[in-house]
Write an enzyme that holds these catalytic residues in place. Structure first.
Site, PDB file in Angstrom:
ATOM      1  N   GLU A 277       0.843  -1.218   0.000  1.00  0.00           N
ATOM      2  CA  GLU A 277       0.000   0.000   0.000  1.00  0.00           C
ATOM      3  C   GLU A 277       0.865   1.251   0.000  1.00  0.00           C
ATOM      4  OE1 GLU A 277      -3.182  -0.257  -0.622  1.00  0.00           O
ATOM      5  OE2 GLU A 277      -2.807  -2.411  -0.621  1.00  0.00           O
ATOM      6  N   TRP A 280       1.807   1.781  -3.409  1.00  0.00           N
ATOM      7  CA  TRP A 280       0.745   2.438  -4.207  1.00  0.00           C
ATOM      8  C   TRP A 280       0.886   3.963  -4.093  1.00  0.00           C
ATOM      9  CZ3 TRP A 280      -2.390   1.175  -8.015  1.00  0.00           C
ATOM     10  CH2 TRP A 280      -2.726  -0.162  -8.213  1.00  0.00           C
ATOM     11  N   TRP A 308     -21.068  12.001 -19.819  1.00  0.00           N
ATOM     12  CA  TRP A 308     -21.282  12.401 -18.426  1.00  0.00           C
ATOM     13  C   TRP A 308     -22.580  13.176 -18.299  1.00  0.00           C
ATOM     14  CZ3 TRP A 308     -18.097   9.713 -15.668  1.00  0.00           C
ATOM     15  CH2 TRP A 308     -16.808   9.453 -16.121  1.00  0.00           C
ATOM     16  N   ASN A 343     -10.941   2.821   2.853  1.00  0.00           N
ATOM     17  CA  ASN A 343     -10.556   2.689   1.443  1.00  0.00           C
ATOM     18  C   ASN A 343     -11.611   1.981   0.588  1.00  0.00           C
ATOM     19  OD1 ASN A 343      -8.669   2.712  -0.854  1.00  0.00           O
ATOM     20  ND2 ASN A 343      -8.666   0.498  -0.522  1.00  0.00           N
ATOM     21  N   TRP A 361     -15.799  12.066 -12.712  1.00  0.00           N
ATOM     22  CA  TRP A 361     -14.979  11.812 -11.518  1.00  0.00           C
ATOM     23  C   TRP A 361     -14.357  13.073 -10.937  1.00  0.00           C
ATOM     24  CZ3 TRP A 361      -9.929  13.262 -12.057  1.00  0.00           C
ATOM     25  CH2 TRP A 361      -9.374  13.290 -13.347  1.00  0.00           C
ATOM     26  N   TRP A 384      -9.082   8.211  -8.068  1.00  0.00           N
ATOM     27  CA  TRP A 384     -10.340   8.482  -8.791  1.00  0.00           C
ATOM     28  C   TRP A 384     -10.260   7.937 -10.209  1.00  0.00           C
ATOM     29  CZ3 TRP A 384     -15.195   9.739  -7.534  1.00  0.00           C
ATOM     30  CH2 TRP A 384     -15.422  10.177  -6.231  1.00  0.00           C
TER      31      TRP A 384
HETATM   32  C1  LIG Z   1     -11.614   7.541  -4.749  1.00  0.00           C
HETATM   33  C2  LIG Z   1     -10.421   7.470  -3.834  1.00  0.00           C
HETATM   34  C3  LIG Z   1      -9.787   8.643  -3.415  1.00  0.00           C
HETATM   35  C4  LIG Z   1      -8.656   8.582  -2.588  1.00  0.00           C
HETATM   36  N1  LIG Z   1      -8.068   9.754  -2.176  1.00  0.00           N
HETATM   37  C5  LIG Z   1      -6.968   9.703  -1.386  1.00  0.00           C
HETATM   38  C6  LIG Z   1      -6.335  10.901  -0.943  1.00  0.00           C
HETATM   39  O1  LIG Z   1      -6.712  12.026  -1.293  1.00  0.00           O
HETATM   40  N2  LIG Z   1      -5.254  10.785  -0.114  1.00  0.00           N
HETATM   41  C7  LIG Z   1      -4.772   9.561   0.277  1.00  0.00           C
HETATM   42  O2  LIG Z   1      -3.784   9.512   1.016  1.00  0.00           O
HETATM   43  N3  LIG Z   1      -5.329   8.417  -0.161  1.00  0.00           N
HETATM   44  C8  LIG Z   1      -6.404   8.447  -0.966  1.00  0.00           C
HETATM   45  N4  LIG Z   1      -6.988   7.266  -1.377  1.00  0.00           N
HETATM   46  C9  LIG Z   1      -6.287   5.988  -1.113  1.00  0.00           C
HETATM   47  C10 LIG Z   1      -6.713   5.234   0.163  1.00  0.00           C
HETATM   48  O3  LIG Z   1      -8.099   5.130   0.233  1.00  0.00           O
HETATM   49  C11 LIG Z   1      -6.203   5.910   1.438  1.00  0.00           C
HETATM   50  O4  LIG Z   1      -4.824   6.171   1.336  1.00  0.00           O
HETATM   51  C12 LIG Z   1      -6.412   4.981   2.649  1.00  0.00           C
HETATM   52  O5  LIG Z   1      -7.770   4.642   2.779  1.00  0.00           O
HETATM   53  C13 LIG Z   1      -5.932   5.685   3.895  1.00  0.00           C
HETATM   54  O6  LIG Z   1      -6.195   4.905   5.016  1.00  0.00           O
HETATM   55  P1  LIG Z   1      -5.012   4.225   5.825  1.00  0.00           P
HETATM   56  O7  LIG Z   1      -3.958   5.222   6.113  1.00  0.00           O
HETATM   57  O8  LIG Z   1      -5.619   3.524   6.972  1.00  0.00           O
HETATM   58  O9  LIG Z   1      -4.472   3.180   4.751  1.00  0.00           O
HETATM   59  P2  LIG Z   1      -3.614   1.852   4.946  1.00  0.00           P
HETATM   60  O10 LIG Z   1      -4.380   0.739   4.342  1.00  0.00           O
HETATM   61  O11 LIG Z   1      -3.177   1.687   6.346  1.00  0.00           O
HETATM   62  O12 LIG Z   1      -2.366   2.113   3.979  1.00  0.00           O
HETATM   63  C14 LIG Z   1      -1.149   2.722   4.422  1.00  0.00           C
HETATM   64  C15 LIG Z   1      -0.808   3.912   3.564  1.00  0.00           C
HETATM   65  O13 LIG Z   1      -0.615   3.530   2.211  1.00  0.00           O
HETATM   66  C16 LIG Z   1      -1.062   4.568   1.344  1.00  0.00           C
HETATM   67  N5  LIG Z   1      -2.142   4.052   0.500  1.00  0.00           N
HETATM   68  C17 LIG Z   1      -3.040   3.098   0.804  1.00  0.00           C
HETATM   69  N6  LIG Z   1      -3.852   2.853  -0.256  1.00  0.00           N
HETATM   70  C18 LIG Z   1      -3.459   3.690  -1.232  1.00  0.00           C
HETATM   71  C19 LIG Z   1      -3.905   3.918  -2.560  1.00  0.00           C
HETATM   72  N7  LIG Z   1      -4.899   3.223  -3.121  1.00  0.00           N
HETATM   73  N8  LIG Z   1      -3.272   4.863  -3.295  1.00  0.00           N
HETATM   74  C20 LIG Z   1      -2.245   5.562  -2.787  1.00  0.00           C
HETATM   75  N9  LIG Z   1      -1.782   5.383  -1.529  1.00  0.00           N
HETATM   76  C21 LIG Z   1      -2.379   4.462  -0.760  1.00  0.00           C
HETATM   77  C22 LIG Z   1      -1.594   5.689   2.217  1.00  0.00           C
HETATM   78  O14 LIG Z   1      -0.582   6.648   2.379  1.00  0.00           O
HETATM   79  C23 LIG Z   1      -1.897   4.968   3.524  1.00  0.00           C
HETATM   80  O15 LIG Z   1      -1.835   5.812   4.638  1.00  0.00           O
HETATM   81  C24 LIG Z   1      -8.138   7.317  -2.191  1.00  0.00           C
HETATM   82  C25 LIG Z   1      -8.793   6.146  -2.620  1.00  0.00           C
HETATM   83  C26 LIG Z   1      -9.923   6.221  -3.418  1.00  0.00           C
HETATM   84  C27 LIG Z   1     -10.579   4.944  -3.867  1.00  0.00           C
END
Ligand SMILES: Cc1cc2nc3c(=O)[nH]c(=O)nc-3n(C[C@H](O)[C@H](O)[C@H](O)COP(=O)(O)OP(=O)(O)OC[C@H]3O[C@@H](n4cnc5c(N)ncnc54)[C@H](O)[C@@H]3O)c2cc1C
Length: 478
Positions: A277, A280, A308, A343, A361, A384
């Site tokens: 993650e 990612w 759209w 997420n 989006w 997105w």
């Molecule tokens: C539509 C949409 C919009 C999103 N917008 C954002 C946003 O503006 N900022 C944001 O930080 N994340 C965003 N995310 C990605 C993800 O949902 C969040 O990072 C995550 O839910 C944060 O929770 P966590 O720290 O507990 O994640 P954990 O599951 O604990 O993951 C650890 C870290 O990995 C990174 N990470 C995890 N998933 C992703 C991902 N898919 N893409 C990029 N990095 C990721 C984050 O920095 C996160 O803190 C988005 C996802 C979706 C589907």
């Protein structure tokens, strides 16, 4: 002290631990002047949103307090950053500036201009890697290009080996003889007042470096082992919730990485999944760096042909959690109250906006930008576009999340929906994710009248799905 001070320009690295620019400044032996500039000039649509501004206020206050514990303080300035930094150099007699690099297109342009102007003026400027484990230009395909697919990108990152060991918090920071003037943080009015909608944010978060490390420790102790198995479960703290702390740089990704290595060596489970993650996040920044229009334009241009719909009423219903689909509405309420959303729920609500409502989006990304405490240009845009199917290595468009089935699968006991939609709390599990299927007597027993206490669905799933797929035919034919 008579030595010329060194300016350290803090940006999205609001921490003392593992802060390469700060450590480099301290190691010169000169007095250090930490500065933060609130620079909305030229930020365009990407001026930080309401929830981010609230967080920023708290995080700056925390950083100032930590610096004061080291005999220093945070100098605050506002306005165009180049001007503010030049003013400070002139006022303090400093001729050196250090910062950690950012990767958003506007920040890159601004920082490169500032760097060359200052160098022309004889100032020593150094920038460092502080916000990512792997800078976007260091990970290249076999053809020496950027990656567009996640798995080989991740493999390439792993081949680089672990990032360097994190740097310790400096023992002390030498202070200048005279501190330059600083704005008052309260004067920036980053926090909401009338109305004060930040109560939920205060309840859910502790911004700042200490809060970030506590959050990480709690995750390591309570949730890391089960992360791979339960991270999709919507209720409870199944994930780290480090995202806002990472966005503001209150904890460094390489210190997280290195700690994970230790835990893995001690037998912790799920480390690989959690690290993926974090990668990612690296991938999103890699994409934004190489494709700077990612936040505005479809990465796959064929999606420009998607029909759209401009439906303000539906957009409003989505934003305010009144779509009649409990999982979508619970997610949007979680976002509104706490500045965060799980997420998988983000994926469901985004898919609903794009595919069920056929709304572009960008409208969803804008709403997230304003309401998320972790709003991040790279992660938000890449995610997105991932859901829309228009992005790099994205989910196929025809994968249309069914919000009822997602709820039944990942919120089987309804704890998530009941928490954020208490109006439905007495509805039996069987009907919770689709209240319109409940017999009248069941609804009555649960104290719910559809259309009065909770909306009827604003679209029919099957019809919306068919419309979305028909719209996608246009994209496919290009
Ligand atoms: C539509 C949409 C919009 C999103 N917008 C954002 C946003 O503006 N900022 C944001 O930080 N994340 C965003 N995310 C990605 C993800 O949902 C969040 O990072 C995550 O839910 C944060 O929770 P966590 O720290 O507990 O994640 P954990 O599951 O604990 O993951 C650890 C870290 O990995 C990174 N990470 C995890 N998933 C992703 C991902 N898919 N893409 C990029 N990095 C990721 C984050 O920095 C996160 O803190 C988005 C996802 C979706 C589907």
């Amino acid at each position: 002290m008579t030595e010329k001070p060194v300016l350290v320009w803090f940006r999205q690295d609001l921490r003392l631990a593992d802060n390469p620019a700060l450590t480099a400044a301290v190691s010169t032996g000169a007095p250090v002047i930490p500065v933060f500039v609130l620079d909305d000039s030229g930020a365009g649509d990407w001026r930080p949103g309401g929830a981010s501004r609230w967080w920023l206020h708290q995080s700056l206050a925390a950083l100032d307090e930590s610096l004061r514990g080291k005999g220093s303080r945070l100098v605050l300035r506002s306005g165009a950053a180049g001007q503010a930094v030049s003013d400070l150099l002139r006022e303090t007699g400093a001729d050196t500036v250090f910062w950690n690099r950012l990767y958003e297109p506007l920040a890159i342009r601004r920082d490169s201009d500032i760097k060359s102007d200052l160098r022309d003026a004889g100032v020593t400027v150094k920038s460092f890697t502080g916000n990512l484990a792997f800078e976007p230009w260091t990970i290249r395909t076999g053809n020496d290009g950027p990656y567009r697919v996640f798995s080989p990108f991740m493999k390439a990152c792993m081949r680089q080996g672990a990032p360097d060991q994190p740097l310790a918090v400096p023992e002390t920071l030498a202070a200048p003889n005279d501190w330059p003037a600083s704005d008052e943080l309260d004067g920036w009015k980053l926090e909401p007042t009338t109305p004060d909608w930040a109560g939920g944010l205060r309840e859910h978060w502790t911004p700042g470096e200490t809060g970030a490390h506590r959050r990480f420790e709690a995750f390591l102790d309570d949730s890391l082992d089960s992360y791979a198995k339960v991270r999709d479960r919507m209720a409870g703290e199944t994930t780290s919730r480090l995202s806002p702390h990472l966005h503001f740089g209150e904890i460094s990704v390489r210190s997280i990485w290195r700690t994970l290595d230790h835990r893995e060596a001690e037998g912790a489970r799920s480390v690989g999944k959690f690290r993926a993650e974090l990668i990612w996040r690296e991938f999103a920044h890699h994409l934004l760096f190489h494709y700077p229009t990612l936040p505005e334009k479809n990465w796959r241009e064929s999606f420009d042909a998607f029909p759209w719909v401009d439906d303000q009423e539906a957009l409003k219903a989505w934003q305010s959690g009144k779509t009649g689909y409990p999982l979508v509405d619970a997610g949007m309420r979680e976002l509104w109250v706490s500045g965060y959303m799980h997420n998988r729920v983000r994926m469901v609500v985004a898919s609903f906006l794009i595919k069920h409502l056929a709304i572009h989006w960008r409208h969803g990304a804008d709403w997230f930008w304003d309401t998320l405490v972790d709003a991040d240009l790279a992660n938000n845009a890449a995610s997105w576009q991932w859901v829309a199917g228009s992005g790099a290595d994205a989910a196929p468009f025809f994968r249309i999340f069914n919000p009822v089935r997602q709820g039944q699968q990942f919120d089987a006991d309804g704890a998530y929906v009941r928490r954020w939609l208490p109006v439905l709390q007495h509805l039996p599990d069987k009907y919770l994710h689709a209240p319109w299927t409940a017999p009248d007597a069941v609804l009555q027993d649960a104290g719910v009248k559809l259309g009065r206490d909770y909306p009827n669905p604003i679209v029919d799933h099957a019809a919306a799905r068919a419309r979305a797929l028909a719209g996608y035919d246009r994209v496919k034919s290009l």
